[in-house]
Design a protein around this motif. Sequence first.
Motif, PDB file in Angstrom:
ATOM      1  N   LEU A 168      -9.039  -0.843   2.239  1.00 52.69           N
ATOM      2  CA  LEU A 168      -7.636  -1.693   2.453  1.00 52.69           C
ATOM      3  C   LEU A 168      -8.214  -3.095   2.939  1.00 52.69           C
ATOM      4  O   LEU A 168      -7.701  -4.151   2.264  1.00 52.69           O
ATOM      5  CB  LEU A 168      -6.787  -0.996   3.368  1.00 52.69           C
ATOM      6  CG  LEU A 168      -5.810   0.140   2.909  1.00 52.69           C
ATOM      7  CD1 LEU A 168      -6.961   1.457   2.852  1.00 52.69           C
ATOM      8  CD2 LEU A 168      -4.738   0.735   3.778  1.00 52.69           C
TER       9      LEU A 168
ATOM     10  N   PHE B 261       0.699  -1.167  -0.075  1.00 56.48           N
ATOM     11  CA  PHE B 261       0.159  -0.025  -0.046  1.00 56.48           C
ATOM     12  C   PHE B 261       0.904   1.145   0.068  1.00 56.48           C
ATOM     13  O   PHE B 261       2.061   1.157   0.781  1.00 56.48           O
ATOM     14  CB  PHE B 261      -0.927  -0.044   1.301  1.00 56.48           C
ATOM     15  CG  PHE B 261      -2.081  -1.038   1.243  1.00 56.48           C
ATOM     16  CD1 PHE B 261      -3.050  -0.727   0.268  1.00 56.48           C
ATOM     17  CD2 PHE B 261      -1.873  -2.164   1.790  1.00 56.48           C
ATOM     18  CE1 PHE B 261      -4.110  -1.698   0.301  1.00 56.48           C
ATOM     19  CE2 PHE B 261      -2.768  -3.119   1.871  1.00 56.48           C
ATOM     20  CZ  PHE B 261      -3.854  -3.119   0.847  1.00 56.48           C
TER      21      PHE B 261
ATOM     22  N   THR C 224      -3.132   1.223   7.060  1.00 58.74           N
ATOM     23  CA  THR C 224      -2.763  -0.242   6.649  1.00 58.74           C
ATOM     24  C   THR C 224      -2.669  -0.948   8.051  1.00 58.74           C
ATOM     25  O   THR C 224      -3.084  -2.168   7.900  1.00 58.74           O
ATOM     26  CB  THR C 224      -1.208  -0.096   5.888  1.00 58.74           C
ATOM     27  OG1 THR C 224      -1.350   0.933   4.843  1.00 58.74           O
ATOM     28  CG2 THR C 224      -0.895  -1.649   5.494  1.00 58.74           C
TER      29      THR C 224
ATOM     30  N   GLN D   6     -12.435   4.803   6.020  1.00 54.95           N
ATOM     31  CA  GLN D   6     -11.376   4.554   4.968  1.00 54.95           C
ATOM     32  C   GLN D   6     -10.862   3.158   5.200  1.00 54.95           C
ATOM     33  O   GLN D   6     -10.450   2.696   3.786  1.00 54.95           O
ATOM     34  CB  GLN D   6     -10.458   5.888   4.868  1.00 54.95           C
ATOM     35  CG  GLN D   6     -11.290   6.853   4.610  1.00 54.95           C
ATOM     36  CD  GLN D   6     -10.115   8.176   4.679  1.00 54.95           C
ATOM     37  OE1 GLN D   6      -9.009   8.117   4.803  1.00 54.95           O
ATOM     38  NE2 GLN D   6     -10.357   9.394   4.092  1.00 54.95           N
TER      39      GLN D   6
ATOM     40  N   LEU E 181      -3.423   4.638  -2.372  1.00 57.96           N
ATOM     41  CA  LEU E 181      -4.759   5.228  -1.752  1.00 57.96           C
ATOM     42  C   LEU E 181      -5.097   6.455  -2.518  1.00 57.96           C
ATOM     43  O   LEU E 181      -6.349   6.335  -2.618  1.00 57.96           O
ATOM     44  CB  LEU E 181      -4.282   5.544  -0.456  1.00 57.96           C
ATOM     45  CG  LEU E 181      -4.382   4.250   0.540  1.00 57.96           C
ATOM     46  CD1 LEU E 181      -3.348   3.172   0.411  1.00 57.96           C
ATOM     47  CD2 LEU E 181      -4.286   4.822   1.848  1.00 57.96           C
TER      48      LEU E 181
ATOM     49  N   CYS F  61      -1.217   6.886   5.743  1.00 58.23           N
ATOM     50  CA  CYS F  61      -1.198   5.374   4.837  1.00 58.23           C
ATOM     51  C   CYS F  61      -0.789   4.189   5.706  1.00 58.23           C
ATOM     52  O   CYS F  61      -1.355   3.222   5.867  1.00 58.23           O
ATOM     53  CB  CYS F  61      -0.527   5.514   3.795  1.00 58.23           C
ATOM     54  SG  CYS F  61      -0.401   3.969   2.718  1.00 58.23           S
TER      55      CYS F  61
ATOM     56  N   LEU G  58      -6.367  11.654   4.075  1.00 63.29           N
ATOM     57  CA  LEU G  58      -6.490  10.249   4.711  1.00 63.29           C
ATOM     58  C   LEU G  58      -6.872  10.425   6.122  1.00 63.29           C
ATOM     59  O   LEU G  58      -6.134  11.212   6.771  1.00 63.29           O
ATOM     60  CB  LEU G  58      -5.231   9.722   4.250  1.00 63.29           C
ATOM     61  CG  LEU G  58      -4.798   9.523   2.956  1.00 63.29           C
ATOM     62  CD1 LEU G  58      -3.333   8.954   2.516  1.00 63.29           C
ATOM     63  CD2 LEU G  58      -5.967   8.601   2.049  1.00 63.29           C
TER      64      LEU G  58
END
Length: 234
Positions: free
Chosen positions: A92, A12, A123, A88, A42, A119, A82
């Motif tokens: 993932l 990711f 993750t 969100q 993303l 991010c 993000l």
Amino acid sequence: MSEDAKLDLLVFAAHPDDAEIGMGGTIAKAVREGQAVGLYDLTYAEMSSNGDPDTRQREAAEATALLGLAVRGNLELPDRGLRPGTAQSDKLVEAIRRHRPRAVFAPYFIDRHPDHIACSRLTEEAVFNAKLRRHMPELAAWTVDVLYFYFINDVHTPQLVVDITEVQPVKMAALSAYRSQFEPMGEGEDWVPTPLTAGYLDNVAARDRLFGAPHRLAYAEGFIPKGPVKMERL
């Protein structure tokens, strides 16, 4: 490869080019070894100072072909928007459950760019939530063996390194595909100087040499795993 294809490694990244910077060599090496590697950006990097989403996607497609990725997708989350701790992360989770990877990779959580940090956290949340059978029960739960963090902008002490000497040219070719980010443009062009246009690729190569030097390797990429890593032998 289909969007539900089984992957060995799943990466990711907040923006197209992040994963290539931090672990492009490791991706290329794994592909050469016969592993199936997938990468999800993303965002479309729509807030980038240079380039635009269409340009970045064309560049990402070129880098994807050079690296030999089995899957590359975009989760269409907002650049500079993000938000860890929100739904969100379910995007993932869906990718992890559909591809059932052995290992997942994310940016290290200390970095000058807030999106890289976000991010990383998203993750980490997704890897945890993906194994909870009552979370998003419409997709079968999946437990990842290990989560690794890769470095983008900064230099940190790695806990393991991967020899990428033989595939360093592939990594640099994939990075060079992102011309809008790393090449200074001429007068009259729609661009502004940034840290990325000031010899950034030379710095990436220098870091790879730095990580390799203690192990008598020409080039290496560094990682930090979350938790202990199982080994069959020393």
